[in-house]
Design an enzyme around this catalytic site. Sequence first.
Site, PDB file in Angstrom:
ATOM      1  CE  LYS A  85      -4.014  -2.339   2.034  1.00 27.98           C
ATOM      2  NZ  LYS A  85      -3.675  -3.579   2.752  1.00 27.98           N
ATOM      3  NE  ARG A 119      -2.197  -7.847  -4.089  1.00 31.50           N
ATOM      4  CZ  ARG A 119      -2.740  -6.637  -4.036  1.00 31.50           C
ATOM      5  NH1 ARG A 119      -2.362  -5.688  -4.847  1.00 31.50           N
ATOM      6  NH2 ARG A 119      -3.690  -6.376  -3.167  1.00 31.50           N
TER       7      ARG A 119
HETATM    8  N1  DSN Z   1      -8.458  -4.515   0.543  1.00 34.50           N
HETATM    9  C1  DSN Z   1      -7.702  -3.649   1.400  1.00 34.50           C
HETATM   10  C2  DSN Z   1      -8.143  -2.232   1.308  1.00 34.50           C
HETATM   11  O1  DSN Z   1      -8.535  -1.845   0.230  1.00 34.50           O
HETATM   12  O2  DSN Z   1      -8.073  -1.492   2.273  1.00 34.50           O
HETATM   13  C3  DSN Z   1      -7.697  -4.103   2.808  1.00 34.50           C
HETATM   14  O3  DSN Z   1      -7.384  -5.433   2.871  1.00 34.50           O
END
Ligand code: DSN
Length: 426
Positions: A238, A244
């Site tokens: 993120k 990932r």
């Molecule tokens: N799918 C993620 C998100 O979009 O926050 C969390 O696992």
Amino acid sequence: MPSERPTFSPYLPGDPHDQDPELFAILDRELERQNTTLQLIASENFASRAVIAATGSVLTNKYSEGYPGKRYYGGNLVIDEVEDLARRRVCELFGAAHANVQPHSGANANLAAYLAVLEAGDTVLGMRLDQGGHLTHGSPVNISGRIYNFVAYGVTESDERLDYDQLAAAAEAHRPKLIVAGATAYPRVIDPEPIRRIADEVGALFMFDAAHVAGLIAGGVHPSPVGVADIVTFTTHKTLRGPRGGCILTDREDLAKAIDKAVFPGLQGGPLEHVIAAKAVAFREAAQPEFKDYAAQIVRNARALASGLADEGFRIVSGGTDNHLMLVDLRPFDAELTGKVAQEALDRSGITLNKNTVPNDPRSPFVTSGLRIGTPAVTTTGMREPEMTEIAALIARVLRRPDDSAESAAVRDEVAVLCSKYTPYP
Ligand code: DSN
């Protein structure tokens, strides 16, 4: 002089498209989508070419159950170096004593942490799912909610910020064995210190799920839970901008062993060492001085986008953002417009984001009254505040006439022009 080292796949002669034209044509279309449309999903990012190269490496061929120096199969000397490097780098990055880099995902990291410290039926206090918590924080349809007795805290009615008083009262009332902090749809700083104090008052363990904000913590713009919480879990793809995957940190020697046993053999089999190699690349990237600038710009961009959307008539949950995302309440803009319809209209216009409940949303999670919008990916491409204002105006244009296909097509063209100046993978 041609380089002696090929630049793409060193292991397949020629172009992989020749080996599997059908599949690689599909991948080309996804590359085109990422290059030409706006990626505003708060949990996504554009990994570097080095991260992608490591993920696509020969390490995918190797089985290596166990940990460095203690593997079940032979041939792991090189793999041990990779995993040790990843562990060392992530410990240095976050100032942690122990890391497990094997979780395949954030969900697995969380489940392994639970497996390490909980018994079935134990009480756990986590954030309400409809106010920002994650599926693995006790959703009844997730294994976490089926095995453990999750109870919840949420945000205040008044300012829609995490309610530390409510958390303290719930901890006092339920005496949980574990308190889980962290969220997937919460736009403000989560301060680990008061939660530590609450955990100590009721004798609970404290786990911080930093999946969304790991990059902001590494970049020094959010407070670090490492050394405050007993266990920190996070994902690497993120704000951290890696491959990932998941990761678990702890400073507690007594928990380190239990966590390692919980990941393997407790929950997973063979680790994905190609992904662990890519995690090592990402941890090094996040330790560079420019990553601090990147993390700070993510937040500046989120603030600019939230402010642009507020100027267009949307209500921003909690009045703004301190992190990489904002929650947009669509109702003041158009009482009939649902998150579902808005997401679909924006998708047709080349703007990718997701519908999301807002606190006390009367609509279901499949419909919702809100959107979640994030800036990690667009910030990676080099966009700054002026582009955020432009994006806010494009979103408003689409949502004023969500059924107008000509307007969607016009916006899609403008999005493509904007993206042509900020192409992630030219
Ligand atoms: N799918 C993620 C998100 O979009 O926050 C969390 O696992």
